[in-house]
Design a protein around this motif. Structure first.
Motif, PDB file in Angstrom:
ATOM      1  N   ASP A 115     -19.984 -10.941  -1.383  1.00  0.00           N
ATOM      2  CA  ASP A 115     -19.963 -10.264  -2.493  1.00  0.00           C
ATOM      3  C   ASP A 115     -20.434 -10.804  -3.779  1.00  0.00           C
ATOM      4  OD1 ASP A 115     -19.833  -8.137  -4.467  1.00  0.00           O
ATOM      5  OD2 ASP A 115     -17.848  -7.601  -4.052  1.00  0.00           O
ATOM      6  N   PRO A 116     -21.923 -10.805  -4.178  1.00  0.00           N
ATOM      7  CA  PRO A 116     -22.264 -11.515  -5.288  1.00  0.00           C
ATOM      8  C   PRO A 116     -21.658 -11.179  -6.409  1.00  0.00           C
ATOM      9  CG  PRO A 116     -23.924  -9.965  -4.448  1.00  0.00           C
ATOM     10  CD  PRO A 116     -22.829  -9.865  -3.414  1.00  0.00           C
ATOM     11  N   THR A 117     -21.083 -10.002  -6.731  1.00  0.00           N
ATOM     12  CA  THR A 117     -20.500  -9.413  -7.867  1.00  0.00           C
ATOM     13  C   THR A 117     -18.991  -9.930  -8.112  1.00  0.00           C
ATOM     14  OG1 THR A 117     -19.681  -7.342  -6.913  1.00  0.00           O
ATOM     15  CG2 THR A 117     -21.818  -7.272  -8.246  1.00  0.00           C
ATOM     16  N   HIS A 118     -18.668 -10.538  -7.046  1.00  0.00           N
ATOM     17  CA  HIS A 118     -17.187 -10.912  -7.045  1.00  0.00           C
ATOM     18  C   HIS A 118     -17.344 -12.419  -6.748  1.00  0.00           C
ATOM     19  CE1 HIS A 118     -12.985 -10.259  -6.915  1.00  0.00           C
ATOM     20  NE2 HIS A 118     -12.828 -10.954  -5.894  1.00  0.00           N
ATOM     21  N   ALA A 168     -24.211 -16.077  -1.351  1.00  0.00           N
ATOM     22  CA  ALA A 168     -23.660 -14.896  -2.364  1.00  0.00           C
ATOM     23  C   ALA A 168     -22.902 -15.590  -3.232  1.00  0.00           C
ATOM     24  CB  ALA A 168     -22.790 -13.917  -1.649  1.00  0.00           C
ATOM     25  N   GLU A 208     -29.127 -16.210  -7.064  1.00  0.00           N
ATOM     26  CA  GLU A 208     -29.405 -14.834  -7.837  1.00  0.00           C
ATOM     27  C   GLU A 208     -30.299 -14.178  -6.823  1.00  0.00           C
ATOM     28  OE1 GLU A 208     -30.058 -17.812  -9.781  1.00  0.00           O
ATOM     29  OE2 GLU A 208     -28.449 -17.625 -10.731  1.00  0.00           O
ATOM     30  N   SER A 255     -33.188  -9.362  -5.193  1.00  0.00           N
ATOM     31  CA  SER A 255     -32.022  -9.778  -6.057  1.00  0.00           C
ATOM     32  C   SER A 255     -31.091  -9.611  -5.135  1.00  0.00           C
ATOM     33  CB  SER A 255     -31.981  -9.139  -7.241  1.00  0.00           C
ATOM     34  OG  SER A 255     -31.369  -7.922  -6.982  1.00  0.00           O
ATOM     35  N   GLU A 303     -27.811  -8.902  -5.550  1.00  0.00           N
ATOM     36  CA  GLU A 303     -26.976  -7.822  -5.761  1.00  0.00           C
ATOM     37  C   GLU A 303     -27.691  -6.778  -5.099  1.00  0.00           C
ATOM     38  OE1 GLU A 303     -27.796  -9.437  -8.564  1.00  0.00           O
ATOM     39  OE2 GLU A 303     -26.254 -10.199  -9.517  1.00  0.00           O
ATOM     40  N   LYS A 343     -25.697  -4.990  -2.120  1.00  0.00           N
ATOM     41  CA  LYS A 343     -25.331  -3.269  -2.228  1.00  0.00           C
ATOM     42  C   LYS A 343     -26.043  -2.595  -1.408  1.00  0.00           C
ATOM     43  CE  LYS A 343     -25.660  -0.968  -6.011  1.00  0.00           C
ATOM     44  NZ  LYS A 343     -26.226  -1.002  -7.384  1.00  0.00           N
TER      45      LYS A 343
END
Lengths: 335, 339, 317
Positions: free
Chosen positions: A271-274, C216, C220, C235, C237, C241
């Motif tokens: 999870d790249p946001t975390h 991850a 980027e 990207s 994200e 996602k």
């Protein structure tokens, strides 16, 4: 009193003496030992999947081999269904081998390249003289190959290991382990050599086979995330000792030992946001030749104090089904 | 320290084994029983002298014209005397020449002759074998590679004596380029040329035997070099070297060869014994008056002092070669430490 | 201008049985200061791409098409001596520390000094001092320049390799499975180091891994490879996602998480194909749950899809 477990280890130790030259032994009397497994006690309940998690050199593989008596313990007891098997001879162990099996890490080395798949899977049946005749033997081989989804079995039986992919080979190893309907199976990193996309299949297959037979399963791995998905309970090992043992949810969500916490924090998360890797503990696992005194983890522990250097913390039950060996948690938790 | 002790133990073992072999060999005992059983045939003073000389009796007293009394030596007496003689390089007299074995070995030039032949052949074989092995590994799959592998397999598997005879037939008899045997021409006994002439003639005589021995030895070295180099070149450090921007030559000869040379050193030491065997055959085929040829003749003559001396020296050489290779290994590989 | 731009890179290996199609028509870009994760299973061609960029492919392998534009210049037509100037100074690489990426018979310091002195005219002493400070930068005691690799632990070897890769201040760093085969905690230490170096030095990076979660943590952008083809790119994200390609979805499903709900692990049926005779058109079609007729006939092109910076080679979109 409830049944203690299909397999029980009590104060189990395995020391390997370091090989030294003839002349060295004349000069110095001091013997050097690798304390691969140092006084551990645990049990595996019937029909349970227990995960044995640790880094390389933690003694997890040796523990697995000791339980199956593929190695002889230096001290301590191994009880299988209440019977002490720690000193049985090879001949006395033979009937037990039918009930205990192992699956190794490397599907390329654990299968004899000159044997047909049929013979590899049939070998345990032959050794144990289970099948009455050749026809029954073939039938049982076919049946287990179907169970591990190597279909059609008639075709796979007549192949050699090199004609199979890594995943298929590991299925053969699984079939060989389960063909005798064992009651206790050890799997030592069974998927770490396989491609990521096929790991889950093999793991799920092993779980199904274990459940179908009501067998107990010891899953040895360095991967805490995989253990979490496989196991009912998890035992975390560090330098030959169990530092924390308990129900999977407790270990993962409410870990108490600093080492367990460090292991969990080190698992990367998709999870790249975390991004989580922030507070990684420093250092690497010390040599088991001269392990640190007291709590073996004190050299890397951010909370170490003088007691940790001098005193070995006992493994105590701090809450139901949750055992920890740490001076920070030295009495049962009160909720 | 440990290695030195091991080596000493090994030498003691070799001497003991050599002693036992010759104790058990026929010949000696038979001649002695012949002497003892037929005393009338021989002059008792001569018999007594021989019995004493060859250490069969401690004391010999002549009791009559055809009789004498012998206090036989025990096996321990003989062994201790043998042991002391061996470690002091006192090998006794040759049966053939009645001269000290050491004299026949050194003063006759045999030792130098053999060292020349072996030295030239090993050096050339090691150099050529290693170099071709490195190139073959670097160009794996090329025509050069398969060609050199095939050729070395052929020379490696052909019997040495056959190859030697073939060379004599072609180069000496047909083409008359080289002499068919010997170390130096016979006319040197009458008139020796100047130093340059001597050198050139010697090289001419050396060429065929050295060639035979080189061909016998280089193939194994080439194949092993190729195998270990192939492995070293596939290791990540070779790739790192290339990625650094090193020229391929440096990757080959600095990074890969130093790693690949470790098994080569062991192999060179291990094949030393085989090389000595090859030297015996080559020297015999080419009449090369060296130690091998000498030993070959000694066996025919049942010249036990010479055989004993040679067996001992060959064993010493092999032990020394292994000892040296161990030391080399320690220098080349930092992972190995000798206390 | 991107630091590195791959345009239709196709690298094949010649074997006795024919051409192994290890990497075909691979295109991506790495901007300055950006880290790209190149993800795929063993044999998917990710290491081939790395070796192609440096042009240190084993004999028998050949770049058959495409451009590798580094710093505005196409590397494909360059001679070996021209490439040698670009290697390490322009692009350096870190191999797996658990393997023999450091030469076992030379001292660690000497190996770093070799890299420095190859590209710069400095004295041995100065180079050795630089080697010491490089080791310090990656968290290894500087005095250990005099050690041999076997005297280092696995984690320290990996750090020393990173230090060596930084020796000539490269513009682009390729890391091939950094930390793989090391213990979990040591691997996390290495990833943390890579991330802090990237921020501190403004490095551009290509990180090769079979593990999406490792990528991850650092990158980027991510490029997913399957059987020599680039199947999804964008990207990080966007891809995490909303994974679009069925293979990416399968890969994500195969990785267990340490947090979140416990769920049954899924895997992709079948196994990666033999690259000597890969499936026609979309190479994933024999394993794809959504396979259509066109997937077997025509190779899907990498096209913009989803939201943000996101490309996928799949007829579903």
């Amino acid at each position: 009193m409830e049944e203690p477990g299909v397999i029980v280890a009590e104060g189990l130790k395995k020391y390997f003496s370091l090989k030294r030259g003839f002349f060295e032994t004349l000069v110095s009397k001091k013997d050097l030992f690798v304390k691969a497994v140092d006084d551990i006690s645990f049990f595996v309940k019937k029909g349970e999947v227990l995960g044995l998690v640790g880094e390389s050199g933690s003694g997890k593989t040796t523990t697995g081999r000791l339980l199956l008596r593929l190695a002889d313990p230096t001290a301590g007891k191994i009880l299988y269904r209440g019977k002490d098997i720690s000193h049985l001879s090879a001949r006395e162990l033979k009937p037990l081998r039918r009930e205990m099996q192992i699956i190794f890490q490397d599907p390329f080395e654990s299968l004899d390249p000159r044997m047909l798949i049929k013979e590899i899977v049939a070998e345990p049946l032959r050794i144990q003289r289970v099948a009455k005749n050749e026809q029954e033997l073939t039938e049982r081989v076919k049946q287990i190959l179907r169970e591990v989804e190597l279909v059609p079995p008639e075709e796979f039986m007549l192949r050699f290991p090199h004609e199979l992919s890594g995943g298929q080979r590991q299925r053969v190893a699984v079939a060989r382990a389960f063909v005798l309907d064992p009651q206790f199976v050890v799997a030592d990193e069974p998927v770490s050599m396989l491609d990521v996309s096929i790991r889950a299949e093999i793991l799920n297959l092993m779980l199904t086979l274990v459940q179908r037979r009501g067998a107990s399963f010891l899953y040895i791995t360095h991967d805490l995330a995989l253990a979490r998905h496989m196991c009912d309970r998890i035992a975390v090992m560090y330098l030959g000792k169990i530092v924390e043992l308990g129900e999977t949810g407790l270990i993962i969500n409410q870990p108490l030992h600093p080492y367990t916490k460090a292991l969990i924090a080190a698992v990367p998360v998709p999870d790249p946001t975390h991004r989580r890797i922030g507070d990684v503990i420093s250092g690497e696992i010390p040599s088991p030749v001269n392990p640190p005194p007291g709590c073996t983890f004190h050299t890397r522990c951010p909370f170490a104090h003088s007691r940790c250097v001098n005193e070995v913390p006992p493994l105590i039950e701090v809450e139901k089904d949750h055992w920890v060996s740490c001076h920070l948690v030295d009495r049962p938790l009160t909720s | 320290m440990k290695r030195v002790l091991n080596t000493v133990l090994l030498i003691v073992f070799v001497i003991t084994l050599n002693f036992i072999i010759f104790e058990l060999m026929p010949g000696t005992q038979a001649s002695i029983s012949n002497l003892v059983q037929n005393p009338r045939v021989f002059d008792p003073t001569q018999v007594a002298r021989l019995l004493k000389l060859y250490n069969f009796c401690k004391e010999v007293t002549i009791t009559g014209p055809h009789s004498y009394n012998c206090v036989p030596t025990t096996i321990w007496d003989r062994f201790s005397a043998y042991f002391v003689n061996m470690i002091t390089f006192n090998f006794g007299d040759s049966f053939q020449t009645n001269k000290p074995v050491l004299h026949d070995m050194i003063q006759t030039g045999r030792l130098v002759n053999t060292l020349t032949l072996l030295g030239v052949a090993t050096t050339v074989a090691l150099l050529i074998g290693t170099l071709l092995g490195v190139v073959a590994a670097a160009k794996r799959g090329s025509i050069f590679d398969s060609g050199s592998v095939t050729l070395s397999l052929i020379t490696f598997s052909l019997p040495t004596f056959w190859m030697g005879l073939l060379f004599i037939m072609i180069f000496a008899n047909r083409l008359q380029l080289f002499p068919s045997g010997g170390v130096t021409p016979a006319y040197w006994a009458i008139k020796t040329p100047d130093l340059l002439g001597q050198f050139l003639t010697r090289v001419q005589y050396l060429f065929l035997p050295a060639l035979t021995l080189t061909l016998f030895f280089y193939g194994g070295n080439l194949l092993l070099t190729r195998a270990t180099m192939t492995e070293a070149l596939s290791e990540d450090y070779s790739n790192t070297g290339r990625a650094k921007g090193l020229p391929e030559r440096t990757v080959l000869f600095k990074h890969a060869l130093k790693n690949a040379s470790l098994p080569l050193v062991t192999n060179a030491a291990l094949s030393f014994g085989g090389l000595l065997g090859g030297a015996i055959i080559t020297e015999t085929v080419f009449n090369w008056d060296g130690l091998g040829f000498w030993l070959f003749n000694a066996i025919g003559w049942k010249d036990y002092p010479v055989m004993q001396a040679m067996f001992f020296i060959i064993a010493l050489c092999v032990i020394a070669a292994n000892f040296i290779s161990d030391i080399f290994y320690g220098i080349l590989d930092p992972r190995i430490k000798y206390e | 201008m991107p630091v590195l731009q791959l345009d239709g890179l196709t690298t094949n290996y010649r074997t006795v049985r024919g051409w192994v199609k290890a990497a075909e028509d691979v295109s991506f870009e790495v901007e300055k200061g950006e880290a790209l994760g190149l993800v795929g299973e063993s044999g998917c061609g990710k290491t081939t791409v790395a070796l192609s960029i440096l042009k240190i492919l084993p004999s028998g392998a050949r770049i058959r098409h495409g451009k590798i534009i580094f710093d505005g210049r196409d590397l494909v037509p360059l001679s070996d001596s021209e490439m040698r100037k670009i290697r390490w100074k322009g692009i350096s690489i870190v191999f797996q520390g658990a393997m023999n990426a450091l030469n076992p018979v030379f001292k660690v310091g000497d190996q770093i000094v070799e890299a420095i002195r190859l590209h710069e005219d400095v004295s041995k002493g100065d180079a050795m001092r630089r080697a010491e400070s490089l080791l310090e930068l990656v968290g290894v005691e500087p005095s250990r320049v005099n050690n041999y690799p076997h005297e280092f632990s696995g984690g320290m070897r990996q750090r020393a390799l990173i230090a060596m890769a930084l020796a000539s201040n490269p513009q682009l760093l390729i890391a091939d499975e950094p930390g793989t085969a090391l213990d979990v905690i040591v691997q996390a230490q290495v990833l943390k180091l890579m991330r802090s170096l990237k921020e501190k030095l403004g490095l551009s990076m290509i990180m090769i891994s079979h593990d999406l979660s490792i990528v991850a943590e650092v990158c980027e952008k991510v490029a997913i490879m399957y059987a020599g083809h680039l199947v999804e790119y964008g990207s990080i994200e966007a891809i995490f996602k909303e994974p679009l390609h069925p293979y990416t979805q399968g890969l994500l499903g195969a990785f267990p998480g340490i947090k979140g709900e416990r769920r049954k692990l899924t895997s992709i049926p079948g196994q990666p194909p033999d690259l000597l005779a890969p499936p026609a058109a979309c190479r994933f079609h024999p394993r794809c749950p959504y396979v259509m007729d066109i997937c077997k006939k025509e190779k899907p092109l990498l096209e913009k899809a989803g939201s943000g910076d996101h490309y996928v080679a799949c007829y579903l979109y």
